[in-house]
Write a protein that holds these residues in place. Structure first.
Motif, PDB file in Angstrom:
ATOM      1  N   ALA A 212      15.882 -16.734  -9.737  1.00  0.00           N
ATOM      2  CA  ALA A 212      15.672 -17.608  -8.588  1.00  0.00           C
ATOM      3  C   ALA A 212      14.297 -18.266  -8.596  1.00  0.00           C
ATOM      4  CB  ALA A 212      15.854 -16.820  -7.296  1.00  0.00           C
ATOM      5  N   ASP A 213      13.264 -17.511  -8.959  1.00  0.00           N
ATOM      6  CA  ASP A 213      11.888 -18.012  -8.905  1.00  0.00           C
ATOM      7  C   ASP A 213      11.124 -17.467 -10.102  1.00  0.00           C
ATOM      8  OD1 ASP A 213       9.278 -18.701  -8.378  1.00  0.00           O
ATOM      9  OD2 ASP A 213       9.364 -18.195  -6.252  1.00  0.00           O
ATOM     10  N   THR A 214      10.709 -18.342 -10.991  1.00  0.00           N
ATOM     11  CA  THR A 214      10.014 -17.907 -12.207  1.00  0.00           C
ATOM     12  C   THR A 214       8.598 -17.409 -11.918  1.00  0.00           C
ATOM     13  OG1 THR A 214       9.294 -20.199 -12.593  1.00  0.00           O
ATOM     14  CG2 THR A 214      11.333 -19.480 -13.668  1.00  0.00           C
ATOM     15  N   ASP A 215       8.067 -17.695 -10.745  1.00  0.00           N
ATOM     16  CA  ASP A 215       6.700 -17.286 -10.417  1.00  0.00           C
ATOM     17  C   ASP A 215       6.630 -15.916  -9.744  1.00  0.00           C
ATOM     18  OD1 ASP A 215       5.701 -19.689 -11.388  1.00  0.00           O
ATOM     19  OD2 ASP A 215       5.951 -20.694  -9.460  1.00  0.00           O
ATOM     20  N   ILE A 216       7.777 -15.360  -9.362  1.00  0.00           N
ATOM     21  CA  ILE A 216       7.756 -14.104  -8.606  1.00  0.00           C
ATOM     22  C   ILE A 216       7.170 -12.960  -9.423  1.00  0.00           C
ATOM     23  CG2 ILE A 216       9.307 -12.262  -7.817  1.00  0.00           C
ATOM     24  CD1 ILE A 216      10.809 -14.202  -6.199  1.00  0.00           C
ATOM     25  N   GLU A 217       7.504 -12.870 -10.701  1.00  0.00           N
ATOM     26  CA  GLU A 217       7.006 -11.759 -11.516  1.00  0.00           C
ATOM     27  C   GLU A 217       5.482 -11.731 -11.525  1.00  0.00           C
ATOM     28  OE1 GLU A 217       7.362  -9.826 -16.010  1.00  0.00           O
ATOM     29  OE2 GLU A 217       8.657 -11.502 -15.423  1.00  0.00           O
ATOM     30  N   ALA A 218       4.855 -12.889 -11.715  1.00  0.00           N
ATOM     31  CA  ALA A 218       3.389 -12.947 -11.724  1.00  0.00           C
ATOM     32  C   ALA A 218       2.828 -12.556 -10.358  1.00  0.00           C
ATOM     33  CB  ALA A 218       2.925 -14.350 -12.104  1.00  0.00           C
ATOM     34  N   LYS A 219       3.497 -12.955  -9.291  1.00  0.00           N
ATOM     35  CA  LYS A 219       3.030 -12.615  -7.946  1.00  0.00           C
ATOM     36  C   LYS A 219       3.112 -11.102  -7.708  1.00  0.00           C
ATOM     37  CE  LYS A 219       4.347 -17.058  -5.909  1.00  0.00           C
ATOM     38  NZ  LYS A 219       5.272 -17.745  -4.987  1.00  0.00           N
ATOM     39  N   ILE A 220       4.216 -10.485  -8.114  1.00  0.00           N
ATOM     40  CA  ILE A 220       4.368  -9.040  -7.931  1.00  0.00           C
ATOM     41  C   ILE A 220       3.316  -8.291  -8.740  1.00  0.00           C
ATOM     42  CG2 ILE A 220       5.927  -7.070  -8.197  1.00  0.00           C
ATOM     43  CD1 ILE A 220       6.697  -9.078  -6.002  1.00  0.00           C
ATOM     44  N   GLN A 221       3.078  -8.732  -9.963  1.00  0.00           N
ATOM     45  CA  GLN A 221       2.049  -8.103 -10.793  1.00  0.00           C
ATOM     46  C   GLN A 221       0.681  -8.219 -10.123  1.00  0.00           C
ATOM     47  OE1 GLN A 221       2.466  -6.306 -13.379  1.00  0.00           O
ATOM     48  NE2 GLN A 221       4.357  -6.906 -14.405  1.00  0.00           N
ATOM     49  N   HIS A 222       0.407  -9.367  -9.552  1.00  0.00           N
ATOM     50  CA  HIS A 222      -0.875  -9.582  -8.874  1.00  0.00           C
ATOM     51  C   HIS A 222      -1.011  -8.673  -7.655  1.00  0.00           C
ATOM     52  CE1 HIS A 222      -4.368 -11.603  -7.210  1.00  0.00           C
ATOM     53  NE2 HIS A 222      -3.697 -11.843  -6.093  1.00  0.00           N
ATOM     54  N   TYR A 223       0.046  -8.573  -6.864  1.00  0.00           N
ATOM     55  CA  TYR A 223       0.011  -7.704  -5.688  1.00  0.00           C
ATOM     56  C   TYR A 223      -0.196  -6.250  -6.098  1.00  0.00           C
ATOM     57  CZ  TYR A 223       2.155 -11.756  -3.356  1.00  0.00           C
ATOM     58  OH  TYR A 223       2.428 -13.006  -2.874  1.00  0.00           O
ATOM     59  N   ALA A 224       0.479  -5.838  -7.179  1.00  0.00           N
ATOM     60  CA  ALA A 224       0.372  -4.451  -7.647  1.00  0.00           C
ATOM     61  C   ALA A 224      -1.040  -4.139  -8.127  1.00  0.00           C
ATOM     62  CB  ALA A 224       1.387  -4.188  -8.752  1.00  0.00           C
ATOM     63  N   ASP A 225      -1.692  -5.092  -8.770  1.00  0.00           N
ATOM     64  CA  ASP A 225      -3.054  -4.881  -9.267  1.00  0.00           C
ATOM     65  C   ASP A 225      -4.045  -4.624  -8.136  1.00  0.00           C
ATOM     66  OD1 ASP A 225      -2.231  -5.189 -11.866  1.00  0.00           O
ATOM     67  OD2 ASP A 225      -2.779  -7.313 -12.002  1.00  0.00           O
ATOM     68  N   GLN A 226      -3.706  -5.068  -6.934  1.00  0.00           N
ATOM     69  CA  GLN A 226      -4.610  -4.891  -5.799  1.00  0.00           C
ATOM     70  C   GLN A 226      -4.479  -3.508  -5.156  1.00  0.00           C
ATOM     71  OE1 GLN A 226      -3.402  -8.218  -3.347  1.00  0.00           O
ATOM     72  NE2 GLN A 226      -4.856  -9.615  -4.312  1.00  0.00           N
ATOM     73  N   ASP A 227      -3.465  -2.754  -5.548  1.00  0.00           N
ATOM     74  CA  ASP A 227      -3.248  -1.411  -4.996  1.00  0.00           C
ATOM     75  C   ASP A 227      -3.576  -0.368  -6.059  1.00  0.00           C
ATOM     76  OD1 ASP A 227      -2.329   0.984  -3.931  1.00  0.00           O
ATOM     77  OD2 ASP A 227      -0.614   0.051  -2.933  1.00  0.00           O
ATOM     78  N   PRO A 228      -4.665   0.375  -5.912  1.00  0.00           N
ATOM     79  CA  PRO A 228      -5.066   1.354  -6.937  1.00  0.00           C
ATOM     80  C   PRO A 228      -4.079   2.502  -7.114  1.00  0.00           C
ATOM     81  CG  PRO A 228      -6.382   1.615  -4.942  1.00  0.00           C
ATOM     82  CD  PRO A 228      -5.596   0.371  -4.770  1.00  0.00           C
ATOM     83  N   GLN A 229      -3.208   2.729  -6.138  1.00  0.00           N
ATOM     84  CA  GLN A 229      -2.234   3.812  -6.257  1.00  0.00           C
ATOM     85  C   GLN A 229      -1.024   3.416  -7.105  1.00  0.00           C
ATOM     86  OE1 GLN A 229      -2.114   6.468  -2.440  1.00  0.00           O
ATOM     87  NE2 GLN A 229      -2.118   4.357  -1.722  1.00  0.00           N
ATOM     88  N   ILE A 230      -0.881   2.136  -7.341  1.00  0.00           N
ATOM     89  CA  ILE A 230       0.212   1.650  -8.188  1.00  0.00           C
ATOM     90  C   ILE A 230      -0.327   1.464  -9.598  1.00  0.00           C
ATOM     91  CG2 ILE A 230       1.865  -0.214  -8.605  1.00  0.00           C
ATOM     92  CD1 ILE A 230       1.854  -0.783  -5.620  1.00  0.00           C
ATOM     93  N   LYS A 231       0.201   2.227 -10.541  1.00  0.00           N
ATOM     94  CA  LYS A 231      -0.266   2.158 -11.909  1.00  0.00           C
ATOM     95  C   LYS A 231       0.316   0.976 -12.665  1.00  0.00           C
ATOM     96  CE  LYS A 231      -2.917   5.712 -11.646  1.00  0.00           C
ATOM     97  NZ  LYS A 231      -4.377   5.480 -11.679  1.00  0.00           N
ATOM     98  N   GLU A 232       1.557   0.649 -12.342  1.00  0.00           N
ATOM     99  CA  GLU A 232       2.196  -0.447 -13.081  1.00  0.00           C
ATOM    100  C   GLU A 232       3.501  -0.835 -12.388  1.00  0.00           C
ATOM    101  OE1 GLU A 232       4.398  -1.040 -17.359  1.00  0.00           O
ATOM    102  OE2 GLU A 232       2.696   0.342 -17.274  1.00  0.00           O
ATOM    103  N   VAL A 233       3.924  -2.068 -12.589  1.00  0.00           N
ATOM    104  CA  VAL A 233       5.262  -2.511 -12.198  1.00  0.00           C
ATOM    105  C   VAL A 233       5.871  -3.252 -13.390  1.00  0.00           C
ATOM    106  CG1 VAL A 233       4.876  -2.674  -9.707  1.00  0.00           C
ATOM    107  CG2 VAL A 233       4.305  -4.618 -11.157  1.00  0.00           C
ATOM    108  N   HIS A 234       7.147  -3.046 -13.615  1.00  0.00           N
ATOM    109  CA  HIS A 234       7.829  -3.780 -14.676  1.00  0.00           C
ATOM    110  C   HIS A 234       9.324  -3.887 -14.356  1.00  0.00           C
ATOM    111  CE1 HIS A 234       8.104   0.393 -16.783  1.00  0.00           C
ATOM    112  NE2 HIS A 234       9.246   0.136 -16.180  1.00  0.00           N
TER     113      HIS A 234
END
Length: 307
Positions: A212-234
């Protein structure tokens, strides 16, 4: 969908319907009186707008319904089906007008349309452009793809009146140039078919579960990087259903973390995503333990996460 959004869809569609009825009647009548085939074709285009308005009024009763046992993901695909109907109808109308225009060019010339046809065409351009801009504002406010598609239908009607006006002026300046009116009708056909494609292609993509949106993956990765308790999303995936997007991905946390804490992290992250991305209405998160072995599976894994 909220009651406000439903009321906005129906109000915008009813306003468009009334304007389309008036314009279709005026253009077809004036086209017949002045002998402008292009203006008649343009009037039929306005009439097709009225049919799509009706489709939206009927379809919105279904796609705005909440999720139920038979439709656990909601009824958004009814909006997709409505868009397909609009696109197919536009294509059929365009092909019919094009065929009539080609037949007219091949057999006989027509009389030059009078300036009354020019006045009708200009009035249509102004009215439909105003209606397009107003409908787009309403569509963006409630994030409705069908209402936005109908707005572009209004815009295509405004654009299709341009060659009609030009043809009338050209015939008036150079009466010896026959078939200018039919050529203008062919330009109307091209514009209608372009509008049909622009409506149909996204709907087909949705039915085939394209991203649906090719930019969503980059946005989710960016949001995850801002939370130190989240090690990774894939494994981030998203697909569209009507005017909304469904999202799912894997979220990695420290392996020693309790289930309760990991769940709380995922729920907070889900709420944050829903606040940030208006089109996303549901997020499914699969929690996984993060280990250094992830670097073998996922090259994006950074050493700084490992202890």
């Amino acid at each position: 969908m909220s009651d406000t959004a439903i009321k906005t869809i129906r109000r915008a569609t009813w306003v468009g319907s009334i304007i389309n009825i008036v314009l279709a009647a005026v253009k077809i009548t004036v086209g017949k009186i002045t002998g402008s085939q292009a203006l008649v074709a343009d009037g039929i285009h306005s009439l097709s707008d009225l049919v799509t308005d009706t489709a939206i009024l009927i379809g919105s009763r279904y796609w705005t319904a909440p999720a139920d046992k038979e439709h656990p993901y909601g009824h958004g695909r009814f909006e997709t089906l409505t868009n397909i109907f609009i696109g197919v109808l536009l294509a059929v109308v365009g092909i019919g007008i094009g065929w009539d225009s080609l037949s007219a060019i091949g057999h006989e010339a027509t009389n030059s349309p009078g300036m009354l046809a020019f006045v009708a065409a200009v009035a249509s351009i102004v009215a439909k452009e105003i209606l397009y801009r107003w409908t787009v504002v309403q569509a963006k406010r409630i994030n409705s793809r069908s209402l936005h598609a109908n707005a572009w239908h209004h815009r295509s009607d405004a654009l299709s009146s341009l060659p009609v006006a030009v043809a009338v002026v050209a015939n008036w300046l150079a009466p010896g140039l026959h078939y200018l009116d039919q050529i203008a009708a062919l330009l109307v056909t091209a514009m209608i078919l372009k509008a049909a494609f622009d409506i149909l292609w996204p709907a087909i993509q949705e039915l085939t579960d394209a991203e649906a949106d090719t930019d969503i993956e980059a946005k989710i990765q960016h949001y995850a990087d801002q939370d130190p308790q989240i090690k990774e999303v894939h494994a981030i995936r998203n697909r569209r259903t009507g005017s909304t997007i469904l999202l799912d991905f894997h979220l990695l946390v420290e392996p020693e973390m309790s289930v309760d804490k990991a769940h709380a992290i995922s729920e907070n992250f889900k709420s944050y995503i829903l606040d940030q991305l208006d089109e996303v209405v549901d997020v499914i998160i699969h929690i996984e333990p993060y280990t250094c072995a992830e670097r073998v599976i996922n090259p994006c894994c950074e050493d700084k996460h490992c202890k």
